[in-house]
Design a protein around this motif. Structure first.
Motif, PDB file in Angstrom:
ATOM      1  N   LYS A 207       0.825  -1.200   0.000  1.00  0.00           N
ATOM      2  CA  LYS A 207       0.000   0.000   0.000  1.00  0.00           C
ATOM      3  C   LYS A 207       0.859   1.251   0.000  1.00  0.00           C
ATOM      4  O   LYS A 207       0.651   2.177  -0.810  1.00  0.00           O
ATOM      5  N   ALA A 208       1.836   1.305   0.899  1.00  0.00           N
ATOM      6  CA  ALA A 208       2.717   2.475   0.966  1.00  0.00           C
ATOM      7  C   ALA A 208       3.535   2.607  -0.311  1.00  0.00           C
ATOM      8  O   ALA A 208       3.734   3.714  -0.823  1.00  0.00           O
ATOM      9  N   GLN A 209       3.996   1.490  -0.841  1.00  0.00           N
ATOM     10  CA  GLN A 209       4.775   1.505  -2.081  1.00  0.00           C
ATOM     11  C   GLN A 209       3.957   2.061  -3.233  1.00  0.00           C
ATOM     12  O   GLN A 209       4.433   2.867  -4.043  1.00  0.00           O
ATOM     13  N   GLU A 210       2.702   1.670  -3.300  1.00  0.00           N
ATOM     14  CA  GLU A 210       1.808   2.132  -4.365  1.00  0.00           C
ATOM     15  C   GLU A 210       1.596   3.642  -4.277  1.00  0.00           C
ATOM     16  O   GLU A 210       1.587   4.340  -5.294  1.00  0.00           O
ATOM     17  N   ILE A 211       1.476   4.156  -3.071  1.00  0.00           N
ATOM     18  CA  ILE A 211       1.229   5.590  -2.867  1.00  0.00           C
ATOM     19  C   ILE A 211       2.440   6.414  -3.297  1.00  0.00           C
ATOM     20  O   ILE A 211       2.320   7.392  -4.036  1.00  0.00           O
ATOM     21  N   VAL A 212       3.648   6.024  -2.847  1.00  0.00           N
ATOM     22  CA  VAL A 212       4.832   6.836  -3.158  1.00  0.00           C
ATOM     23  C   VAL A 212       5.205   6.740  -4.633  1.00  0.00           C
ATOM     24  O   VAL A 212       5.770   7.675  -5.197  1.00  0.00           O
ATOM     25  N   ALA A 213       4.888   5.598  -5.268  1.00  0.00           N
ATOM     26  CA  ALA A 213       5.210   5.442  -6.691  1.00  0.00           C
ATOM     27  C   ALA A 213       4.488   6.483  -7.539  1.00  0.00           C
ATOM     28  O   ALA A 213       5.010   6.942  -8.556  1.00  0.00           O
ATOM     29  N   LYS A 214       3.286   6.887  -7.104  1.00  0.00           N
ATOM     30  CA  LYS A 214       2.527   7.887  -7.850  1.00  0.00           C
ATOM     31  C   LYS A 214       3.207   9.250  -7.821  1.00  0.00           C
ATOM     32  O   LYS A 214       2.939  10.106  -8.663  1.00  0.00           O
ATOM     33  N   SER A 215       4.083   9.461  -6.841  1.00  0.00           N
ATOM     34  CA  SER A 215       4.820  10.727  -6.734  1.00  0.00           C
ATOM     35  C   SER A 215       6.232  10.623  -7.295  1.00  0.00           C
ATOM     36  O   SER A 215       7.045  11.529  -7.110  1.00  0.00           O
ATOM     37  N   GLY A 216       6.536   9.492  -7.947  1.00  0.00           N
ATOM     38  CA  GLY A 216       7.829   9.345  -8.597  1.00  0.00           C
ATOM     39  C   GLY A 216       8.934   8.782  -7.732  1.00  0.00           C
ATOM     40  O   GLY A 216      10.113   8.887  -8.086  1.00  0.00           O
ATOM     41  N   TYR A 217       8.568   8.152  -6.600  1.00  0.00           N
ATOM     42  CA  TYR A 217       9.590   7.586  -5.723  1.00  0.00           C
ATOM     43  C   TYR A 217       9.719   6.088  -5.951  1.00  0.00           C
ATOM     44  O   TYR A 217       8.729   5.381  -6.174  1.00  0.00           O
ATOM     45  N   THR A 218      10.961   5.606  -5.900  1.00  0.00           N
ATOM     46  CA  THR A 218      11.247   4.218  -6.250  1.00  0.00           C
ATOM     47  C   THR A 218      10.871   3.255  -5.136  1.00  0.00           C
ATOM     48  O   THR A 218      10.380   2.165  -5.387  1.00  0.00           O
ATOM     49  N   GLN A 219      11.112   3.657  -3.886  1.00  0.00           N
ATOM     50  CA  GLN A 219      10.904   2.751  -2.775  1.00  0.00           C
ATOM     51  C   GLN A 219      10.488   3.535  -1.532  1.00  0.00           C
ATOM     52  O   GLN A 219      10.532   4.763  -1.498  1.00  0.00           O
ATOM     53  N   VAL A 220      10.133   2.769  -0.495  1.00  0.00           N
ATOM     54  CA  VAL A 220       9.728   3.308   0.799  1.00  0.00           C
ATOM     55  C   VAL A 220      10.809   3.009   1.830  1.00  0.00           C
ATOM     56  O   VAL A 220      11.352   1.898   1.859  1.00  0.00           O
ATOM     57  N   LEU A 221      11.130   3.991   2.660  1.00  0.00           N
ATOM     58  CA  LEU A 221      12.004   3.776   3.816  1.00  0.00           C
ATOM     59  C   LEU A 221      11.104   3.624   5.031  1.00  0.00           C
ATOM     60  O   LEU A 221      10.373   4.547   5.407  1.00  0.00           O
ATOM     61  N   TRP A 222      11.161   2.452   5.653  1.00  0.00           N
ATOM     62  CA  TRP A 222      10.274   2.151   6.776  1.00  0.00           C
ATOM     63  C   TRP A 222      10.858   2.621   8.094  1.00  0.00           C
ATOM     64  O   TRP A 222      12.062   2.478   8.346  1.00  0.00           O
ATOM     65  N   LEU A 223       9.987   3.148   8.954  1.00  0.00           N
ATOM     66  CA  LEU A 223      10.340   3.492  10.326  1.00  0.00           C
ATOM     67  C   LEU A 223       9.809   2.404  11.257  1.00  0.00           C
ATOM     68  O   LEU A 223       8.995   1.574  10.856  1.00  0.00           O
ATOM     69  N   ASP A 224      10.269   2.410  12.501  1.00  0.00           N
ATOM     70  CA  ASP A 224       9.832   1.386  13.447  1.00  0.00           C
ATOM     71  C   ASP A 224       8.318   1.461  13.649  1.00  0.00           C
ATOM     72  O   ASP A 224       7.697   2.524  13.525  1.00  0.00           O
ATOM     73  N   GLY A 225       7.720   0.330  13.973  1.00  0.00           N
ATOM     74  CA  GLY A 225       6.273   0.243  14.052  1.00  0.00           C
ATOM     75  C   GLY A 225       5.658   0.806  15.311  1.00  0.00           C
ATOM     76  O   GLY A 225       4.443   0.996  15.371  1.00  0.00           O
ATOM     77  N   LEU A 226       6.464   1.085  16.333  1.00  0.00           N
ATOM     78  CA  LEU A 226       5.917   1.574  17.598  1.00  0.00           C
ATOM     79  C   LEU A 226       5.899   3.098  17.661  1.00  0.00           C
ATOM     80  O   LEU A 226       4.851   3.715  17.841  1.00  0.00           O
ATOM     81  N   GLU A 227       7.074   3.693  17.511  1.00  0.00           N
ATOM     82  CA  GLU A 227       7.174   5.157  17.623  1.00  0.00           C
ATOM     83  C   GLU A 227       7.189   5.855  16.259  1.00  0.00           C
ATOM     84  O   GLU A 227       7.080   7.078  16.196  1.00  0.00           O
ATOM     85  N   LYS A 228       7.360   5.069  15.200  1.00  0.00           N
ATOM     86  CA  LYS A 228       7.491   5.629  13.850  1.00  0.00           C
ATOM     87  C   LYS A 228       8.543   6.730  13.837  1.00  0.00           C
ATOM     88  O   LYS A 228       8.340   7.821  13.324  1.00  0.00           O
ATOM     89  N   LYS A 229       9.669   6.388  14.399  1.00  0.00           N
ATOM     90  CA  LYS A 229      10.751   7.351  14.626  1.00  0.00           C
ATOM     91  C   LYS A 229      12.089   6.815  14.149  1.00  0.00           C
ATOM     92  O   LYS A 229      12.887   7.558  13.571  1.00  0.00           O
ATOM     93  N   TYR A 230      12.340   5.536  14.406  1.00  0.00           N
ATOM     94  CA  TYR A 230      13.657   4.963  14.120  1.00  0.00           C
ATOM     95  C   TYR A 230      13.663   4.242  12.771  1.00  0.00           C
ATOM     96  O   TYR A 230      12.732   3.516  12.430  1.00  0.00           O
ATOM     97  N   ILE A 231      14.737   4.456  12.018  1.00  0.00           N
ATOM     98  CA  ILE A 231      14.861   3.887  10.673  1.00  0.00           C
ATOM     99  C   ILE A 231      15.069   2.377  10.749  1.00  0.00           C
ATOM    100  O   ILE A 231      15.836   1.882  11.578  1.00  0.00           O
ATOM    101  N   GLU A 232      14.392   1.656   9.847  1.00  0.00           N
ATOM    102  CA  GLU A 232      14.550   0.208   9.800  1.00  0.00           C
ATOM    103  C   GLU A 232      15.170  -0.243   8.474  1.00  0.00           C
ATOM    104  O   GLU A 232      16.343  -0.534   8.422  1.00  0.00           O
TER     105      GLU A 232
END
Length: 364
Positions: A207-232
């Protein structure tokens, strides 16, 4: 598992092979595949190389309903030595069993599985492309095939290996890609299946990949699932940042896949005496480093893309153009070294490559 042999049933009619310059990642498949079954009390048995063909599986097979599946990805390369070789395949088999354990799938014999892969590649050796930058992608996977509607670990499985000649994973190649930071959806959390290579992790990322692709981005950088703060990690890659001369990568935490290329990058950096640190790093830290002029480089690592420089990182309404959108020196050196080892252009000081015995193909 008792010692067993691999039966080979060769196809009668071979497919037409795509030209090297027409390869699209993951679209073409070779003439044969490897299949092995699991059931109690036999364990893993019936190891066979057969013509590539559809599977006959009941609609009630548990994999369709409860997602009990794991997979791996590795490559075979034609080298300057005239051989066909694999890159650190034992690490893939080790990781496959790690995924098996998390998904309650019976472990495979890693040495036998690797023997099967080598045999399959040998049978389909003509499918290994010759052009620089191409390879034969190897996809081992395990699915639960027991016919039962009920939530439990299955008692029957299939271990399958298919092969696909491939070109570059990203159309950008070694040129920098544009990545968007995801701060709404969650891919995985500690204690979940994030560190296993299982299909559900990738389904949850679509879902996230589909959304960012519409804006010309190749991939998604995921953050941690609890605080959505730390890079994974990036969807198909681990991620590295060069900040003020030091290479930083997120520490494995139970929700990040332990990439084979990630290990190789760290081994090379240590070999070169370049500081590399595994730690928890927040997106705020990366943005602060960018504002201070200390974010010198960023790149992803993975089997498919090898090294993929990140030229732009978008976080909300903040846009980070990294290294003027150009490929950085470290990214280039890592890419050249890893691919150089894979194709036999340069010395392999770590003994990462494993040769595949390739007798002359049987003529039909």
């Amino acid at each position: 598992m008792e010692e067993q042999t691999i039966r080979v049933h060769r196809c009668e009619t071979k497919k037409e092979k795509p030209q090297d310059d027409q390869l699209i990642f993951g679209k073409s498949f070779t003439d044969h595949m490897f299949v092995m079954d699991y059931s109690e009390p036999l364990g893993w048995h019936n190891a066979s190389i057969v013509p590539y063909q559809p599977l006959q599986i009941e609609p009630s097979a548990m994999v369709f309903h409860y997602g009990q599946s794991v997979f791996e990805g590795l490559k075979a390369f034609r080298t300057d030595r005239g051989s066909i070789e694999l890159f650190r395949p034992e690490k893939n088999m080790e990781r496959l069993n790690h995924s098996n354990d998390r998904l309650c799938i019976p472990p495979i014999d890693e040495a036998f599985a690797l023997q099967a892969i080598k045999k399959l590649v040998s049978v389909d050796q003509d499918w290994v492309p010759h052009t620089e930058g191409t390879s034969l992608y190897i996809r081992p996977f395990i699915i639960s095939t027991e016919t039962y509607i009920g939530v439990s670990a299955a008692a029957h499985y299939k271990f399958i290996v298919i092969l696909s000649p491939v070109g570059a994973y990203y159309k950008e190649g070694i040129n920098p890609v544009k990545i968007a930071v995801e701060d709404e959806y969650v891919r995985a959390v500690k204690g979940g299946t994030g560190e296993a290579k299982t299909g559900g992790n990738y389904a949850s990322s679509l879902k996230a990949q589909e959304i960012v692709a519409k804006s010309g981005y190749t991939q998604v950088l995921w953050l941690d699932g609890l605080e959505k703060k730390y890079i994974e990690e990036v969807g198909s890659m681990n991620v590295f940042f060069k900040i003020n001369g030091e290479i930083v990568t997120p520490k494995l935490n139970g929700s990040i896949l332990a990439g084979i290329t990630r290990y190789s990058v760290m081994d090379l950096l240590n070999h070169w005496g370049i500081p590399v640190v595994e730690k928890r790093i927040s997106i705020e830290e990366v943005y602060e480093a960018y504002q201070n002029g200390e974010l010198e480089e960023a790149f992803g690592s993975g089997t498919a893309a090898v090294i993929s420089p990140i030229g732009e990182l978008k976080w909300g309404d903040k846009q980070m153009i990294i290294n003027e959108g150009k490929t950085g020196d470290i990214s280039k050196k890592l890419y050249d070294t890893i691919t150089g080892i894979q194709y036999g252009h340069i010395e392999d000081p770590f003994n990462w490559m494993q040769n595949i015995e390739t007798p002359s193909p049987v003529k039909h």
